[in-house]
Scaffold this active site. Structure first.
Site, PDB file in Angstrom:
ATOM      1  N   ASP A 212       0.837  -1.196   0.000  1.00 15.00           N
ATOM      2  CA  ASP A 212       0.000   0.000   0.000  1.00 15.00           C
ATOM      3  C   ASP A 212       0.880   1.257   0.000  1.00 15.00           C
ATOM      4  O   ASP A 212       1.883   1.327   0.716  1.00 15.00           O
ATOM      5  CB  ASP A 212      -0.873  -0.037   1.257  1.00 15.00           C
ATOM      6  N   GLU A 273       1.803  -0.235  -4.937  1.00 14.58           N
ATOM      7  CA  GLU A 273       0.880   0.806  -5.391  1.00 14.58           C
ATOM      8  C   GLU A 273       1.708   2.073  -5.599  1.00 14.58           C
ATOM      9  O   GLU A 273       2.185   2.664  -4.639  1.00 14.58           O
ATOM     10  CB  GLU A 273      -0.199   1.049  -4.337  1.00 14.58           C
TER      11      GLU A 273
HETATM   12  C1  GLC Z   1      -4.326   2.958  -0.779  1.00 16.52           C
HETATM   13  C2  GLC Z   1      -5.494   2.012  -0.711  1.00 16.52           C
HETATM   14  C3  GLC Z   1      -6.703   2.756  -0.236  1.00 16.52           C
HETATM   15  C4  GLC Z   1      -6.423   3.318   1.129  1.00 16.52           C
HETATM   16  C5  GLC Z   1      -5.140   4.161   1.135  1.00 16.52           C
HETATM   17  C6  GLC Z   1      -4.658   4.441   2.533  1.00 16.52           C
HETATM   18  O1  GLC Z   1      -4.511   3.956  -1.722  1.00 16.52           O
HETATM   19  O2  GLC Z   1      -5.701   1.400  -1.945  1.00 16.52           O
HETATM   20  O3  GLC Z   1      -7.849   1.943  -0.191  1.00 16.52           O
HETATM   21  O4  GLC Z   1      -7.497   4.113   1.544  1.00 16.52           O
HETATM   22  O5  GLC Z   1      -4.088   3.497   0.492  1.00 16.52           O
HETATM   23  O6  GLC Z   1      -4.133   3.297   3.133  1.00 16.52           O
END
Ligand code: GLC
Length: 535
Positions: A212, A273
């Site tokens: 994440d 991500e």
């Molecule tokens: C990422 C996740 C999202 C979350 C954010 C904070 O973007 O995909 O769902 O709210 O991180 O952890």
């Protein structure tokens, strides 16, 4: 515009491992909404385990499970209280072990979601930090002394300042909700602790992690203002957030995590991500000694527009080829309105899926897209997303793409649970159920099954080779042949409003029945349709 053919570098296995992830199809399970095994209205590991045969029959290679940890529940599990425990509403650590064993028996890998940028405010470190500003735990977060105004202009991705006050007047940093304090990765104790977390789950048999906010973690050490005004969103950060994202120091952490992966005899993988607008920067996260995959979200952000799709695909293939990494493709996830609604029809969503599943690299599917689920209406009183709550409803948030899955059209809650689901399913949801679509040659589920099967048969494993051409509103993707195949696949997608004729002597797969031919080496392609052909 006509894109030049893209040459990838040689993608034969460098490590002596099978590198299964290079062209894998990974299925994202939103755990709360997938299947409820214990009848409390919340999806869980028992429910997911029972549905593994469905995923095997869909043909995917791996499952990515959204956060399952003990959580404060402020952001759908992305506020973690304990990184080595399972939230009781999902099951136990033993359930994870059992899930992995069953998945492996079916030939599926299991990826968990790890959240290193921030913890929950209920994490024992943060609680200790609140109690004692001079504690070692306080040094693991970003605290600033009391002052009238926030320390700088940094904004939370969910709206409002990224700084909140502690009861004793200090400021602490949170790039997301105030219940998600950001960790200070310049403190080596933080990295040491995450090493232990990775090993804990790897030792249990887990095959990897979706990481994440992998473009986050480190912040400008001098806490300088971000330049200019910006309105933060979850995708596509640019130079306006240069002080809070994409600090060069973060790459050391991915090298460190990659070394942990590589220390195992079995292959372990990381997918980050990386919500950066600059695809060349995204590519850097997938260098050979960093993460295996780095998500780019340009395609997910593109409207139904052939030029935007074509240039994104070309640039992404280029950016990943430059580092020898496979491109991971994604059209939907738990943070974005569903494709059917974004593009305007299930027909378009199907065409986009057929295009994506043909592209070189790996493909990530979000649970329910194979059923053609639309974005669901959610009553305001039922909404749970902090984006909705923190913006007082100005931003709808992400609940509409997180509605519990429909499995069985005749069962209560469409077979998701014997209880009321935690988010209400809208009227008509049972019409999308798996039992309605299985075995129906015209269903979206069948199209996905066929595409995944054909992808395995026809695509060169690990191939990163394709040429992308834009012809009016039609995109043509020529996949470069696997060894010895004289007749490789060409994919066409007609994103315009007129029927077109394209060269093809054989039709392998179509996203809609409105395809004529092929006759005399030509095929007619109605609007909003994609096909896999032999030219
Ligand atoms: C990422 C996740 C999202 C979350 C954010 C904070 O973007 O995909 O769902 O709210 O991180 O952890």
């Amino acid at each position: 515009m006509s894109a030049e053919p893209i040459e990838d570098m040689c993608l034969t296995t460098r490590s002596g491992r099978d590198e299964w992830w290079r062209d894998a199809v990974v299925y994202q399970v939103y755990l709360r909404s997938f299947a409820d095994g214990n009848g409390d209205g919340v999806g869980d590991f028992a429910g997911l385990r029972a549905r593994l045969p469905y995923l095997a029959s869909l043909g995917v290679d791996a499952v990515w499970v959204t956060p399952h940890y003990v959580s404060g529940g402020a952001d759908g599990g992305y506020d973690v209280i304990d990184y080595t425990a399972v939230d009781p509403s999902y099951g136990t650590v033993e359930d994870v072990r059992a899930l992995v064993a069953d998945a492996h028996d079916l030939g599926l890998r299991v990826l968990l979601d790890i959240v290193p940028n921030h913890t929950s405010d209920q994490h024992e470190w943060f609680r200790r930090a609140l109690e004692d500003p001079s504690s070692p735990e306080a040094a693991r977060y970003h605290f600033m002394p009391p002052s009238e105004n926030p320390p700088n202009n940094w904004q939370s991705m969910f709206g409002g300042p990224a700084w909140s006050r502690t009861p004793d007047g200090r400021w602490y940093l949170h790039l997301f909700t105030p219940q998600q304090p950001d960790l200070n990765w310049d403190n080596p104790e933080v990295a040491d602790d995450f090493d232990r977390t990775l090993r804990f789950w790897f030792d249990l048999g887990v095959d990897g992690f979706r990481v994440d906010v992998a473009y986050g973690l480190f912040k400008d050490p001098a806490y300088r203002d971000n330049p200019g005004i910006y309105s933060p969103t979850l995708f596509g950060h640019g130079p306006e957030q240069v002080m809070t994202t994409n600090q060069a120091r973060v790459h050391q952490i991915w090298r460190r995590w990659r070394a942990i992966c590589d220390s195992y005899a079995e292959e372990k993988m990381l997918v980050g991500e990386v919500s950066l607008a600059d695809l060349d920067q995204v590519g850097l996260y997938a260098r050979p000694d960093e993460m295996h995959h780095a998500f780019q979200f340009r395609l997910l952000k593109s409207d139904w527009d052939a030029a935007a799709f074509a240039s994104t695909i070309t640039e992404a293939l280029d950016a990943f080829a430059a580092v020898g990494a496979p491109a991971p493709w994604v059209l939907g996830n738990h943070d974005k309105a569903r494709q059917v609604t974004r593009y305007g029809s299930e027909r378009r969503a199907r065409a986009a899926a057929l295009l994506m599943l043909a592209l070189p690299g790996s493909a990530y599917l979000y649970a329910g897209e194979e059923l053609g689920l639309p974005e669901a209406p959610v009553p305001d009183t039922a909404r749970r997303d902090p984006i909705f709550l923190r913006s007082n409803g100005a931003r709808l948030g992400r609940d509409g793409c997180r509605i519990p899955m429909p499995w069985d059209s005749a069962a209560p809650a469409a077979g998701f649970s014997v209880a009321d689901p935690w988010l209400p399913q809208p009227d008509g949801w049972a019409g999308y159920a798996v039992d309605r679509q299985e075995g129906d040659p015209a269903s979206t589920l069948t199209m996905y099954q066929q595409a995944i099967l054909l992808r395995d048969l026809y695509k060169a494993p690990g191939s990163g080779l394709a040429s992308v051409t834009l012809e009016g509103e039609v995109i043509r993707v020529d996949l470069i042949a696997r060894d010895g195949d004289p007749d490789p696949i060409t994919v066409w997608i007609n994103m315009g409003s007129e029927t077109v004729t394209v060269p093809a002597h054989r039709l392998l797969l179509a996203s809609s029945p409105d395809v004529g031919g092929p006759v005399a080496g030509k095929l007619t392609l109605a609007p909003d349709t994609a096909v896999w052909t032999r030219v």
